[in-house]
Design an enzyme around this catalytic site. Sequence first.
Site, PDB file in Angstrom:
ATOM      1  N   TYR A   1       9.748  -4.340  30.711  1.00 10.67           N
ATOM      2  CA  TYR A   1      10.932  -3.626  31.200  1.00 10.67           C
ATOM      3  C   TYR A   1      10.571  -2.360  31.957  1.00 10.67           C
ATOM      4  O   TYR A   1       9.623  -1.654  31.637  1.00 10.67           O
ATOM      5  CB  TYR A   1      11.949  -3.337  30.090  1.00 10.67           C
ATOM      6  CG  TYR A   1      11.425  -2.768  28.801  1.00 10.67           C
ATOM      7  CD1 TYR A   1      10.711  -3.557  27.901  1.00 10.67           C
ATOM      8  CD2 TYR A   1      11.672  -1.443  28.459  1.00 10.67           C
ATOM      9  CE1 TYR A   1      10.249  -3.037  26.713  1.00 10.67           C
ATOM     10  CE2 TYR A   1      11.212  -0.922  27.263  1.00 10.67           C
ATOM     11  CZ  TYR A   1      10.495  -1.729  26.401  1.00 10.67           C
ATOM     12  OH  TYR A   1      10.020  -1.219  25.223  1.00 10.67           O
TER      13      TYR A   1
ATOM     14  N   ASP B   1      12.055   1.353  12.331  1.00 14.07           N
ATOM     15  CA  ASP B   1      13.326   0.625  12.438  1.00 14.07           C
ATOM     16  C   ASP B   1      13.934   0.329  11.072  1.00 14.07           C
ATOM     17  O   ASP B   1      15.148   0.240  10.927  1.00 14.07           O
ATOM     18  CB  ASP B   1      13.139  -0.662  13.248  1.00 14.07           C
ATOM     19  CG  ASP B   1      12.922  -0.368  14.724  1.00 14.07           C
ATOM     20  OD1 ASP B   1      13.141   0.797  15.124  1.00 14.07           O
ATOM     21  OD2 ASP B   1      12.536  -1.271  15.468  1.00 14.07           O
TER      22      ASP B   1
ATOM     23  N   LYS C   1      17.236   0.849  31.386  1.00 14.13           N
ATOM     24  CA  LYS C   1      16.169  -0.164  31.291  1.00 14.13           C
ATOM     25  C   LYS C   1      16.564  -1.429  32.034  1.00 14.13           C
ATOM     26  O   LYS C   1      17.719  -1.857  31.946  1.00 14.13           O
ATOM     27  CB  LYS C   1      15.923  -0.527  29.823  1.00 14.13           C
ATOM     28  CG  LYS C   1      15.397   0.626  29.001  1.00 14.13           C
ATOM     29  CD  LYS C   1      15.536   0.413  27.506  1.00 14.13           C
ATOM     30  CE  LYS C   1      15.221   1.727  26.797  1.00 14.13           C
ATOM     31  NZ  LYS C   1      15.531   1.720  25.379  1.00 14.13           N
TER      32      LYS C   1
ATOM     33  N   HIS D   1      17.227   0.925  19.962  1.00 14.12           N
ATOM     34  CA  HIS D   1      16.596   2.157  20.428  1.00 14.12           C
ATOM     35  C   HIS D   1      17.283   2.731  21.659  1.00 14.12           C
ATOM     36  O   HIS D   1      17.808   1.988  22.482  1.00 14.12           O
ATOM     37  CB  HIS D   1      15.130   1.887  20.804  1.00 14.12           C
ATOM     38  CG  HIS D   1      14.295   1.393  19.668  1.00 14.12           C
ATOM     39  ND1 HIS D   1      13.090   0.763  19.855  1.00 14.12           N
ATOM     40  CD2 HIS D   1      14.474   1.442  18.321  1.00 14.12           C
ATOM     41  CE1 HIS D   1      12.571   0.442  18.676  1.00 14.12           C
ATOM     42  NE2 HIS D   1      13.399   0.827  17.739  1.00 14.12           N
TER      43      HIS D   1
END
Length: 181
Positions: free
Chosen positions: A131, A168, A71, A61
């Site tokens: 995250y 996904d 991130k 992603h």
Amino acid sequence: MLVTTTSIPSIQIIEPKVFGDNRGFFMESWNSNDFSQVASDITFVQDNHSRSKKGVVRGLHFQLPPHAQAKLVRCIYGRIFDVAVDIRKSSPTFGKWVGVELSAENKRQLWIPEGFAHGFVALSDFAEVFYKTNEYWHKECEGSIRWDDPTIAITWPLDETPCLSEKDNLAPYLQQATLFE
Ligand SMILES: Cc1cn([C@H]2C[C@H](O)[C@@H](COP(=O)(O)OP(=O)(O)O[C@H]3O[C@@H](C)C(=O)[C@@H](O)[C@H]3O)O2)c(=O)[nH]c1=O
């Protein structure tokens, strides 16, 4: 904290200093001053937390401009294999990937700047991933690439078919995806 550069120079592994004693441990999981040696001018605006069962793959992603997202990833329960893929078309490492085991035990963090796709597989019965991001979620800027794209050829530590989200499962291959110029 210890900072290690990976085979893709802007992807870095951070290992916080851990103070263990008979009560358990203490660590600064993030410190703005220390983090400036990894990346400057970063303002984190969102924290994300997900839980996955063993064999779940989330990814790959990213968010495209104008809401590209960096991130800082860690695993706070269990173990994951965390992956970053360079999707900057003009980069000398375009299409290359880095994979690092992050676990509650090793307390490693992976810094993934803008311009990379991110994904992970849960290696333990359950794994919780936490995250920080420097951009809010913008659904309209979300992008994805298939986890098993053969041109990227990530060596996932998986011995069974992974559990994927519907999104996904339908992700495009690298060649068809809209990427960073
Ligand atoms: C990413 C995100 C999702 N959501 C919502 C949308 C959806 O209904 C639900 C689950 O979203 P997803 O299926 O996209 O979750 P997930 O597959 O865990 O997506 C995440 O994967 C990892 C690898 C990343 O790098 C993240 O940036 C993010 O893309 O949560 C938010 O509200 N805020 C967010 O920031």
